[in-house]
Write a protein that holds these residues in place. Structure first.
Motif, short mmCIF file in Angstrom:
data_model
loop_
_atom_site.label_atom_id
_atom_site.label_comp_id
_atom_site.label_asym_id
_atom_site.label_seq_id
_atom_site.Cartn_x
_atom_site.Cartn_y
_atom_site.Cartn_z
N ASP A 81 0.82 -1.21 0.00
CA ASP A 81 0.00 0.00 0.00
C ASP A 81 0.86 1.26 0.00
O ASP A 81 0.43 2.31 -0.50
CB ASP A 81 -0.89 0.02 1.25
N VAL A 82 2.05 1.16 0.59
CA VAL A 82 2.91 2.33 0.80
C VAL A 82 4.34 1.94 0.45
O VAL A 82 4.78 0.83 0.74
CB VAL A 82 2.85 2.81 2.27
N LEU A 83 5.08 2.87 -0.15
CA LEU A 83 6.51 2.73 -0.32
C LEU A 83 7.17 3.97 0.26
O LEU A 83 6.76 5.10 -0.06
CB LEU A 83 6.89 2.56 -1.79
N VAL A 84 8.16 3.78 1.12
CA VAL A 84 8.91 4.88 1.70
C VAL A 84 10.36 4.75 1.25
O VAL A 84 10.95 3.67 1.36
CB VAL A 84 8.84 4.87 3.24
N GLU A 85 10.93 5.85 0.73
CA GLU A 85 12.32 5.80 0.27
C GLU A 85 13.00 7.13 0.55
O GLU A 85 12.35 8.17 0.60
CB GLU A 85 12.40 5.45 -1.22
N ASN A 86 14.33 7.07 0.74
CA ASN A 86 15.08 8.31 0.93
C ASN A 86 16.34 8.33 0.07
O ASN A 86 17.39 8.81 0.51
CB ASN A 86 15.39 8.55 2.41
N PHE A 87 16.22 7.84 -1.16
CA PHE A 87 17.31 7.94 -2.12
C PHE A 87 17.44 9.38 -2.61
O PHE A 87 16.50 10.18 -2.52
CB PHE A 87 17.05 7.02 -3.31
N LYS A 88 18.60 9.71 -3.14
CA LYS A 88 18.77 11.03 -3.75
C LYS A 88 17.79 11.19 -4.90
O LYS A 88 17.37 10.21 -5.51
CB LYS A 88 20.21 11.20 -4.24
N GLY A 146 16.10 11.27 -8.15
CA GLY A 146 16.39 10.63 -9.44
C GLY A 146 17.09 9.29 -9.35
O GLY A 146 17.17 8.57 -10.36
N ASP A 147 17.61 8.91 -8.17
CA ASP A 147 18.37 7.66 -8.08
C ASP A 147 17.52 6.43 -8.40
O ASP A 147 17.97 5.54 -9.13
CB ASP A 147 18.98 7.50 -6.67
N LEU A 148 16.31 6.36 -7.88
CA LEU A 148 15.50 5.17 -8.12
C LEU A 148 15.08 5.05 -9.57
O LEU A 148 14.84 3.93 -10.06
CB LEU A 148 14.27 5.18 -7.20
N ALA A 149 15.01 6.16 -10.28
CA ALA A 149 14.67 6.09 -11.71
C ALA A 149 15.73 5.33 -12.49
O ALA A 149 15.44 4.67 -13.50
CB ALA A 149 14.50 7.50 -12.27
N ARG A 150 16.98 5.38 -12.03
CA ARG A 150 18.05 4.65 -12.71
C ARG A 150 17.83 3.15 -12.64
O ARG A 150 18.33 2.40 -13.48
CB ARG A 150 19.41 4.99 -12.07
N TYR A 151 17.09 2.71 -11.64
CA TYR A 151 16.81 1.28 -11.48
C TYR A 151 15.40 0.91 -11.95
O TYR A 151 14.97 -0.24 -11.78
CB TYR A 151 16.95 0.88 -10.01
N GLY A 152 14.69 1.88 -12.52
CA GLY A 152 13.31 1.61 -12.93
C GLY A 152 12.38 1.43 -11.75
O GLY A 152 11.34 0.75 -11.87
N LEU A 153 12.70 2.06 -10.62
CA LEU A 153 11.90 1.90 -9.40
C LEU A 153 11.37 3.24 -8.90
O LEU A 153 11.04 3.38 -7.71
CB LEU A 153 12.76 1.24 -8.30
N ASP A 154 11.26 4.20 -9.79
CA ASP A 154 10.74 5.51 -9.42
C ASP A 154 9.23 5.45 -9.21
O ASP A 154 8.56 4.47 -9.57
CB ASP A 154 11.08 6.52 -10.51
N ALA A 155 8.68 6.50 -8.61
CA ALA A 155 7.26 6.53 -8.27
C ALA A 155 6.38 6.36 -9.50
O ALA A 155 5.38 5.63 -9.46
CB ALA A 155 6.94 7.84 -7.56
N PHE A 166 16.28 18.16 0.77
CA PHE A 166 15.82 19.44 0.25
C PHE A 166 14.59 19.33 -0.65
O PHE A 166 14.14 20.35 -1.19
CB PHE A 166 16.96 20.12 -0.50
N GLY A 167 14.05 18.12 -0.84
CA GLY A 167 12.86 17.97 -1.64
C GLY A 167 13.17 17.65 -3.10
O GLY A 167 14.32 17.66 -3.54
N GLN A 168 12.11 17.39 -3.85
CA GLN A 168 12.23 16.98 -5.24
C GLN A 168 12.35 18.15 -6.20
O GLN A 168 12.55 17.95 -7.40
CB GLN A 168 11.01 16.13 -5.62
N THR A 169 12.19 19.38 -5.70
CA THR A 169 12.28 20.57 -6.55
C THR A 169 13.18 21.59 -5.87
O THR A 169 13.53 21.45 -4.70
CB THR A 169 10.89 21.19 -6.77
N GLN A 175 17.89 20.61 -4.80
CA GLN A 175 17.30 19.28 -4.82
C GLN A 175 18.33 18.15 -4.95
O GLN A 175 18.09 17.03 -4.47
CB GLN A 175 16.29 19.16 -5.97
N ASP A 176 19.48 18.42 -5.54
CA ASP A 176 20.48 17.36 -5.74
C ASP A 176 21.47 17.25 -4.59
O ASP A 176 22.33 16.37 -4.60
CB ASP A 176 21.24 17.61 -7.05
N ARG A 177 21.37 18.12 -3.61
CA ARG A 177 22.28 18.04 -2.48
C ARG A 177 21.91 16.89 -1.54
O ARG A 177 20.74 16.58 -1.35
CB ARG A 177 22.23 19.34 -1.66
N ALA A 178 22.94 16.29 -0.96
CA ALA A 178 22.70 15.32 0.10
C ALA A 178 22.24 16.08 1.34
O ALA A 178 22.73 17.17 1.63
CB ALA A 178 23.96 14.53 0.41
#
Length: 412
Positions: A103-110, A112-121, A139-142, A146-149
């Motif tokens: 029902d829920v997925l929680v992630e804290n990757f940088k 765009g990182d999950l998109a590289r694995y085809g696991l983005d939202a 810092f959020g998705q926007t 946004q790209d800072r750790a």
């Protein structure tokens, strides 16, 4: 561990937890405490970074260190661990299969990182439209950052918390000071929990999941509460006040003849009671001090007089008198004293749990007290990959298939 007493509030909710360290795991532990089935996905070999963030480590029955750091144990109970290499296409396929059952997925990757694995939202919600995806970043998705750790310590600085924490700059020891625990992470975890519950209610009404964009910096600013409002109303940034309060006087630490106490006068009636106890009823009649606004404006005159009066008696004398008069006050305990406090013990704020490596595991209990669906402590924080075979079997994989994936190091 406690035996089930009744269905829990989130029984039947399944959470795929791709987060690590603190903000995400704190969120998912809260969901798990409330009854959700949380599947903690970790990388084979190392797992969650915090597993090695010690000492201290959990002790075994002989008193020797185990592999489980206390830091990790504090944020991961009531979960099941599966170790999957998400860089491997077969591992990615397993995550997608798990996502169809969650029902829920929680992630804290940088970002765009999950998109590289085809696991983005977007990809996962295409195969499971009801999935609620909560992404937690610094810092959020926007935005330009946004790209800072994002690390809690840096966020406390960037978000203004360290500018209002610590002793006044004009006093010895003044200067920037972080809070003693990772509050930006913890608050973000709790705000994320609230957001997920709201999204689940929407999903139950419409059938549609959604994406939640949580940022530590956003949360840090929100949790400044009255201090943020003070700035927005005046245009003047508040500074550090040490143990004093920006808007209330007297509301700070004072030294007694044998230690320290906290005096937290919240209104003018309480101040009048304090003045009687202090033997200075004239303070409550003095136009400089009668109202809180007057006391705030004249704190530099009043506080030294209060400090001199409090130093004439012991801490026990003051606490006894103040508590009897219902003037807010308190001792300053270390953690040993706090957990030994009879009220804390009466509130059952620790819990002992069975652990595969130790009979000594004690954790801070959940503060959530629900009358009909109480928190239950079902699973100790799991060992790395403790439930891999179990969860893969629930996906429908056979023992030979699970063995083959293990041999290829897709899972562990």
């Amino acid at each position: 561990m406690t035996s089930p007493l009744s269905p829990q509030a989130l029984a039947g909710v399944r959470v795929l937890d791709l987060s690590r360290v603190l903000a995400g795991p704190w969120c998912t532990q809260t969901l798990a405490d409330l009854g959700a089935d949380v599947i903690k996905v970790e990388r084979p070999g190392g797992g969650d970074d915090t597993r090695s963030w010690g000492p201290p480590y959990l002790k075994d029955s002989q008193g020797a260190d185990t592999s489980e750091a206390a830091y990790y144990l504090g944020a991961n109970r009531n979960k099941r661990s599966i170790a999957i290499d998400i860089a491997n296409p077969e591992g990615q396929a397993l995550i997608k299969r798990l996502a169809t059952q969650c029902d829920v997925l929680v992630e804290n990757f940088k970002v765009g990182d999950l998109a590289r694995y085809g696991l983005d939202a977007e990809t996962l919600r295409a195969i499971n439209p009801g999935l609620v995806v909560c992404s937690i970043t610094g810092f959020g998705q926007t935005g330009p950052y946004q790209d800072r750790a994002g690390y809690d310590y840096a966020i406390q600085g960037i978000g203004g918390l360290m500018s209002v924490t610590g002793e006044r700059d004009d006093l010895p020891g003044g200067g920037p000071q972080k809070v003693g625990v990772a509050v930006a992470d913890l608050f973000t975890g709790l705000y994320s929990t609230v957001a997920i519950l709201a999204a689940l209610r929407h999903r139950d009404a419409t059938g549609q999941g959604q994406v939640i964009d949580m940022a530590l910096l956003d949360t840090q600013l929100a949790m400044l509460a009255n201090l943020g409002s003070n700035y927005l109303c005046t245009g003047k940034a508040p500074g550090r006040m040490g143990n004093a309060h920006q808007n209330i006087v007297p509301y700070q630490v004072f030294e007694c003849s044998d230690g320290h106490l906290i005096l937290a006068v919240g209104n003018d009636g309480q101040f009048a009671k304090f003045c009687e106890i202090a033997g200075r009823p004239d303070w409550a009649q003095d136009p400089r001090f009668a109202r809180n606004a007057d006391r705030v404006r004249n704190r530099e005159v009043l506080v030294p007089e209060i400090a001199a009066a409090i130093k004439t008696r012991t801490r026990a004398e003051w606490l006894g008198a103040l508590e009897a008069a219902k003037v807010p006050c308190g001792a300053i305990n270390n953690l040993a004293e706090a957990f030994a406090d009879p009220h804390v013990q009466a509130r059952e704020m620790t819990v002992a749990m069975e652990h595969p490596l130790s009979d000594r595991l004690k954790l801070v209990a959940s503060p959530i007290k629900l009358s009909a669906t109480p928190v239950q402590y079902r699973h100790a924080p799991p060992l790395l990959g403790q439930h891999t075979a179990e969860l893969l079997a629930e996906l429908g994989l056979s023992e030979p298939e699970i063995h083959a994936l293990s041999e290829k190091r897709v899972v562990a």
